[in-house]
Design a protein around this motif. Structure first.
Motif, mmCIF file in Angstrom:
data_model
loop_
_atom_site.group_PDB
_atom_site.id
_atom_site.type_symbol
_atom_site.label_atom_id
_atom_site.label_comp_id
_atom_site.label_asym_id
_atom_site.label_seq_id
_atom_site.Cartn_x
_atom_site.Cartn_y
_atom_site.Cartn_z
ATOM 1 N N VAL A 268 0.882 -1.254 -0.160
ATOM 2 C CA VAL A 268 0.178 -0.010 0.084
ATOM 3 C C VAL A 268 0.816 1.261 0.136
ATOM 4 C CG1 VAL A 268 -1.606 1.233 1.317
ATOM 5 C CG2 VAL A 268 -2.024 -1.153 1.025
ATOM 6 N N LEU A 269 1.777 1.314 0.739
ATOM 7 C CA LEU A 269 2.686 2.397 0.992
ATOM 8 C C LEU A 269 3.567 2.704 -0.336
ATOM 9 C CD1 LEU A 269 3.104 4.197 3.415
ATOM 10 C CD2 LEU A 269 5.163 3.047 3.965
ATOM 11 N N GLU A 270 4.124 1.589 -0.985
ATOM 12 C CA GLU A 270 4.760 1.681 -2.237
ATOM 13 C C GLU A 270 3.914 2.130 -3.417
ATOM 14 O OE1 GLU A 270 7.070 -1.541 -2.982
ATOM 15 O OE2 GLU A 270 8.305 -1.206 -1.344
ATOM 16 N N ALA A 271 2.669 1.580 -3.497
ATOM 17 C CA ALA A 271 1.579 2.254 -4.394
ATOM 18 C C ALA A 271 1.492 3.485 -4.335
ATOM 19 C CB ALA A 271 0.455 1.310 -4.237
ATOM 20 N N LEU A 272 1.124 3.940 -3.033
ATOM 21 C CA LEU A 272 0.777 5.506 -2.834
ATOM 22 C C LEU A 272 2.073 6.333 -3.288
ATOM 23 C CD1 LEU A 272 -1.003 7.621 -1.416
ATOM 24 C CD2 LEU A 272 -0.163 7.034 0.672
ATOM 25 N N VAL A 273 3.193 6.008 -2.850
ATOM 26 C CA VAL A 273 4.507 6.590 -3.406
ATOM 27 C C VAL A 273 4.899 6.649 -4.766
ATOM 28 C CG1 VAL A 273 6.925 6.859 -2.720
ATOM 29 C CG2 VAL A 273 5.377 6.835 -0.817
ATOM 30 N N ARG A 274 4.792 5.344 -5.069
ATOM 31 C CA ARG A 274 5.357 5.112 -6.657
ATOM 32 C C ARG A 274 4.344 5.464 -7.688
ATOM 33 N NH1 ARG A 274 10.439 2.151 -6.570
ATOM 34 N NH2 ARG A 274 10.918 1.485 -4.479
ATOM 35 N N LYS A 275 3.292 4.793 -7.633
ATOM 36 C CA LYS A 275 2.309 4.947 -8.745
ATOM 37 C C LYS A 275 1.464 6.339 -8.508
ATOM 38 C CE LYS A 275 1.502 -0.060 -9.097
ATOM 39 N NZ LYS A 275 0.462 -1.185 -9.021
ATOM 40 N N PHE A 276 1.318 6.859 -7.283
ATOM 41 C CA PHE A 276 0.292 7.951 -7.374
ATOM 42 C C PHE A 276 1.199 9.299 -6.800
ATOM 43 C CE2 PHE A 276 -2.400 4.269 -6.587
ATOM 44 C CZ PHE A 276 -3.339 4.384 -7.714
ATOM 45 N N ARG A 277 2.592 9.061 -6.731
ATOM 46 C CA ARG A 277 3.444 10.279 -6.453
ATOM 47 C C ARG A 277 3.121 10.866 -5.025
ATOM 48 N NH1 ARG A 277 2.272 14.171 -9.901
ATOM 49 N NH2 ARG A 277 4.077 15.302 -9.441
ATOM 50 N N GLY A 278 2.593 10.014 -4.218
ATOM 51 C CA GLY A 278 2.462 10.489 -2.714
ATOM 52 C C GLY A 278 1.154 10.963 -2.535
ATOM 53 N N GLY A 279 0.083 10.833 -3.687
ATOM 54 C CA GLY A 279 -1.413 11.104 -3.371
ATOM 55 C C GLY A 279 -1.815 12.685 -3.452
ATOM 56 N N PRO A 280 -2.981 12.994 -3.376
ATOM 57 C CA PRO A 280 -3.887 12.236 -2.699
ATOM 58 C C PRO A 280 -4.512 11.119 -3.825
ATOM 59 C CG PRO A 280 -4.740 14.384 -3.169
ATOM 60 C CD PRO A 280 -3.106 14.494 -3.547
ATOM 61 N N VAL A 281 -4.991 10.241 -3.098
ATOM 62 C CA VAL A 281 -5.672 9.006 -3.913
ATOM 63 C C VAL A 281 -6.745 8.644 -3.053
ATOM 64 C CG1 VAL A 281 -4.135 7.522 -3.403
ATOM 65 C CG2 VAL A 281 -5.423 6.916 -5.237
ATOM 66 N N GLY A 282 -7.919 8.305 -3.904
ATOM 67 C CA GLY A 282 -9.010 7.551 -3.223
ATOM 68 C C GLY A 282 -8.684 6.082 -2.627
ATOM 69 N N LEU A 305 -0.595 2.745 9.615
ATOM 70 C CA LEU A 305 0.127 3.493 8.819
ATOM 71 C C LEU A 305 -0.100 4.966 9.246
ATOM 72 C CD1 LEU A 305 0.031 2.063 5.253
ATOM 73 C CD2 LEU A 305 1.821 1.915 7.022
ATOM 74 N N VAL A 306 -1.523 5.358 9.570
ATOM 75 C CA VAL A 306 -1.885 6.787 9.961
ATOM 76 C C VAL A 306 -1.173 6.999 11.501
ATOM 77 C CG1 VAL A 306 -3.512 8.112 10.720
ATOM 78 C CG2 VAL A 306 -3.867 6.868 8.603
ATOM 79 N N ARG A 307 -1.184 5.850 12.239
ATOM 80 C CA ARG A 307 -0.852 6.137 13.622
ATOM 81 C C ARG A 307 0.586 6.473 13.604
ATOM 82 N NH1 ARG A 307 0.554 2.369 17.830
ATOM 83 N NH2 ARG A 307 -0.111 0.415 16.532
ATOM 84 N N ILE A 308 1.542 5.939 12.794
ATOM 85 C CA ILE A 308 2.760 5.976 12.680
ATOM 86 C C ILE A 308 3.393 7.179 12.064
ATOM 87 C CG2 ILE A 308 3.413 3.468 13.477
ATOM 88 C CD1 ILE A 308 4.271 3.089 10.507
ATOM 89 N N GLY A 309 2.561 7.923 11.377
ATOM 90 C CA GLY A 309 2.704 9.104 10.455
ATOM 91 C C GLY A 309 3.191 8.748 9.256
ATOM 92 N N PHE A 310 2.844 7.708 8.537
ATOM 93 C CA PHE A 310 3.447 7.228 7.274
ATOM 94 C C PHE A 310 2.333 7.903 6.234
ATOM 95 C CE2 PHE A 310 6.905 3.939 7.630
ATOM 96 C CZ PHE A 310 7.485 4.789 8.744
ATOM 97 N N MET A 311 1.003 7.788 6.827
ATOM 98 C CA MET A 311 0.074 8.108 5.848
ATOM 99 C C MET A 311 -1.126 9.173 6.436
ATOM 100 S SD MET A 311 -3.281 5.659 4.475
ATOM 101 C CE MET A 311 -2.132 4.570 3.499
ATOM 102 N N GLY A 312 -1.609 10.011 5.633
ATOM 103 C CA GLY A 312 -2.476 11.040 6.155
ATOM 104 C C GLY A 312 -3.792 10.876 5.269
ATOM 105 N N ARG A 313 -4.922 11.356 5.933
ATOM 106 C CA ARG A 313 -6.446 11.290 5.320
ATOM 107 C C ARG A 313 -6.727 12.866 5.056
ATOM 108 N NH1 ARG A 313 -9.735 6.842 8.396
ATOM 109 N NH2 ARG A 313 -11.245 7.589 6.739
ATOM 110 N N THR A 314 -7.172 13.197 4.006
ATOM 111 C CA THR A 314 -7.417 14.469 3.604
ATOM 112 C C THR A 314 -8.817 14.213 2.690
ATOM 113 O OG1 THR A 314 -6.638 14.712 1.254
ATOM 114 C CG2 THR A 314 -5.265 14.959 3.264
ATOM 115 N N PRO A 315 -9.612 15.324 2.913
ATOM 116 C CA PRO A 315 -10.975 15.309 1.876
ATOM 117 C C PRO A 315 -10.789 14.788 0.503
ATOM 118 C CG PRO A 315 -10.724 17.310 3.280
ATOM 119 C CD PRO A 315 -9.270 16.694 3.122
ATOM 120 N N ARG A 316 -9.593 15.157 0.094
ATOM 121 C CA ARG A 316 -9.184 14.560 -1.373
ATOM 122 C C ARG A 316 -8.604 13.166 -1.637
ATOM 123 N NH1 ARG A 316 -5.421 18.994 -4.061
ATOM 124 N NH2 ARG A 316 -5.509 17.394 -5.706
ATOM 125 N N GLY A 317 -8.224 12.401 -0.405
ATOM 126 C CA GLY A 317 -7.876 11.121 -0.640
ATOM 127 C C GLY A 317 -6.834 10.810 0.683
#
Length: 342
Positions: A268-282, A305-317
């Motif tokens: 999940v982390l690598e998809a978010l970083v590599r495929k979606f350039r860090g997001g935001p993504v749904g 991932l949110v708890r350890i500060g690797f991922m954030g949640r925003t209105p856009r994804g």
């Protein structure tokens, strides 16, 4: 004739026996959750002195922190029998009526994932918790009649991972509500030490600390990793003793990295970083990218991932935080919309 048992059944029984042995049987044996333990002890002691069933108890918090174990301890320290059920198994008011009417005086009823009970059963439970009575409807239409049924006094222990889904009338009927918190590494090391003693495997302090750091603040995961380390030591090591090297080798074999991320977490982390350039993504798009259901990503992967500060949640994804790039050893994408919504 000799009695034969299916190998799978024997293995399941052995696993259940191990699970039971690893669970503490008293509040004194229970590691962590010090405040909750103190509150429960006061509740149970007062009930014992007054000779009555303890007040209804609601335990909330993430999976694996000991809610089921605490329910068993409540029954054990109250010297009462325990009845186990779950919200998904109670899909009709009749299911709950049958369960409640079979309880013996003072029995402890544990309902796991109580927020998943059917609404009709929840409404029946209101009266049962408050007055130890339920109303049974006999007949249909204009000729329907309500017959009151008295229940034996009991203690309900409800467990939920999503307390916000509980209706207020149900939540208000619990005499005591506790929220279980994630464990510190020092507490998990004590959990591992106790479990290692039960399993009969020697684990040095440095190895216990390594297991604790990779356990995501969760005793259930700590025990699971310890058992994999024990297996590795049995096959490749000295059997009854697991070294720090065995811990590293076993957890690397099972794709658990130094902070507890497993294969799916990293995917999940690598998809978010590599495929979606860090997001935001749904969420749905992210789930499709890793071949998992959105519910799995949301409930299993995302909270940690949110708890350890690797991922954030925003209105856009979902977005990747700088710590995620550092952990993966990747440079932060230039022109990434990482902080557009912060």
């Amino acid at each position: 004739m000799p009695e034969f048992h299916d190998a799978g059944e024997v293995a399941d029984e052995a696993e259940l026996a191990i699970e039971g042995a690893l669970r503490p049987h008293s509040l004194d044996e229970f590691v962590g959750q010090q405040k909750v333990r103190g509150q429960l002890k006061l509740l149970l002691d007062a009930a014992r002195i007054q000779g009555r069933p303890a007040d209804h108890i609601l335990l909330s918090g993430p999976p694996g922190l000991g809610k089921t174990t605490l329910a068993m301890i409540v029954a054990h320290e109250s010297e009462r029998p325990l009845r186990l059920s779950s919200g998904p198994a109670i899909q009709h008011a009749g299911d709950l009526a049958a369960l409640l009417s079979s309880l013996t005086p003072g029995e402890v009823l544990f309902i796991d994932e109580i927020h998943r009970m059917a609404r009709s059963a929840e409404e029946m439970l209101y009266l049962a918790m408050e007055d130890f009575r339920i109303d049974i409807m006999v007949g249909k239409g204009a000729g329907a009649t309500s017959i009151p049924l008295e229940l034996a006094p009991f203690t309900l222990v409800g467990a939920t991972t999503r307390s916000g889904l509980l209706p207020n009338p149900l939540r208000d009927r619990f005499g005591f509500t506790a929220h279980l918190e994630y464990y510190e590494s020092e507490e998990l090391e004590r959990v591992v030490a106790r479990s290692a003693l039960v399993l009969g495997v020697q684990v040095p302090s440095i190895a216990r600390d390594e297991i604790a750091r990779r356990s995501r603040g969760t005793p259930r995961i700590a025990n699971r990793l310890l058992r994999r380390v024990r297996d590795y030591a049995l096959v490749h090591g000295e059997g009854s003793a697991a070294s720090a090297g065995d811990v590293h080798a076993a957890l690397d074999l099972y794709d658990v990295d130094r902070i507890g991320l497993d294969r799916l977490d990293r995917a999940v982390l690598e998809a978010l970083v590599r495929k979606f350039r860090g997001g935001p993504v749904g969420l749905s798009t992210l789930a499709v990218a890793v071949g998992e259901e959105p519910e799995t990503v949301e409930s299993v992967v995302e909270p940690y991932l949110v708890r350890i500060g690797f991922m954030g949640r925003t209105p856009r994804g979902r977005i990747a935080m700088p710590e995620a790039y550092q952990h993966l050893g990747l440079p932060q994408a230039t022109g990434s919309p990482l902080f557009d919504d912060l």
